[in-house]
Design an enzyme around this catalytic site. Structure first.
Site, short mmCIF file in Angstrom:
data_model
loop_
_atom_site.label_atom_id
_atom_site.label_comp_id
_atom_site.label_asym_id
_atom_site.label_seq_id
_atom_site.Cartn_x
_atom_site.Cartn_y
_atom_site.Cartn_z
N PHE B 74 0.86 -1.20 0.00
CA PHE B 74 0.00 0.00 0.00
C PHE B 74 0.88 1.24 0.00
O PHE B 74 2.09 1.15 0.18
CB PHE B 74 -0.92 -0.01 1.24
CG PHE B 74 -0.18 -0.26 2.52
CD1 PHE B 74 0.41 0.79 3.22
CD2 PHE B 74 -0.04 -1.56 3.02
CE1 PHE B 74 1.11 0.55 4.39
CE2 PHE B 74 0.68 -1.79 4.20
CZ PHE B 74 1.25 -0.74 4.89
N PHE B 76 2.42 3.98 1.93
CA PHE B 76 3.68 3.61 1.30
C PHE B 76 4.37 2.59 2.19
O PHE B 76 5.18 2.93 3.03
CB PHE B 76 4.57 4.86 1.14
CG PHE B 76 3.89 5.91 0.28
CD1 PHE B 76 3.91 5.78 -1.11
CD2 PHE B 76 3.22 6.98 0.85
CE1 PHE B 76 3.29 6.74 -1.90
CE2 PHE B 76 2.60 7.92 0.05
CZ PHE B 76 2.63 7.80 -1.33
#
Lengths: 55, 155
Positions: B74, B76
């Site tokens: 995802f 980050f």
């Protein structure tokens, strides 16, 4: 008297003589093609070796 | 059509090479079972965090020294953030994304695939050498892309 058709035919014949494929020298081209093929093959083998080593 | 003898030779070499690579591709795909990492598994990208097994990402032992790693990529980061396995373990990675396209690469191994929202990407690797293995995102995914990484510790 030469007609225009005769002239055209003469032109055609002289053009054909200039591009006789049998008389073309392709030794250099052949060597170049083999060299390019060799580079592709060596590159492929190198990448495949890397793939096997990392597996 | 007239062809020079040399032309015939290099055309045959080219066509032969093409045929050889197609045969190799078929042997790889059908005899050795090599498939692209994006298999046909799908998931609703908006419900990744509630869909098992991705609601609790982590390692699951499925055999002697064999693990299934269910992971999310995802913005980050990756989940789980830390994984540990003994040397010689085989890990089957199953990765999906709840947001945008990410990359999943483990340098020095053949693991390198894209993580697409809506798809579950899978790949397998056996970790023979002990050490710390880096997992990183190699697909630009936004402002924090450069910090998107995690590690697997092989003991």
């Amino acid at each position: 008297m030469e007609t225009q058709i005769d002239k055209l035919e003469q032109n055609k014949k002289s053009k054909e003589k200039k591009t006789q494929p049998e008389k073309e020298e392709l030794k250099g081209t052949f060597a170049a093609v083999l060299i390019v093929g060799g580079i592709i093959l060596v590159g492929w083998l190198g990448v495949f070796g890397l793939f096997l080593e990392r597996a | 059509m007239h062809l020079h003898r040399y032309e015939k030779i290099w055309l045959m070499l080219g066509a032969g090479g093409l045929a050889l690579f197609i045969v190799l591709l078929c042997v790889n795909a059908f005899a050795m079972g090599m498939a692209p990492p994006s298999n046909m598994e799908m998931i609703d990208p908006e419900k990744v965090m509630e869909t098992p097994p991705f609601d609790k990402p982590g390692l699951k032992q499925v055999g002697d020294k064999e693990y299934d790693a269910y992971m999310t990529a995802f913005a980050f980061g990756f989940s789980p953030t830390k994984m540990e396995v003994p040397a010689g373990s085989t890990i089957n990675f199953h990765v999906t994304s709840p947001d945008v396209v990410h990359g999943f690469q483990i340098p020095e191994t053949n693991i390198n695939f894209m993580v697409l929202p809506g798809h579950i990407s899978s790949a397998t690797h056996t970790f023979d050498k002990p050490g710390e293995y880096l997992i990183l995102c190699n697909e630009y995914c936004g402002a924090g892309h450069q910090v998107m990484a995690t590690t697997i510790i092989v003991k």
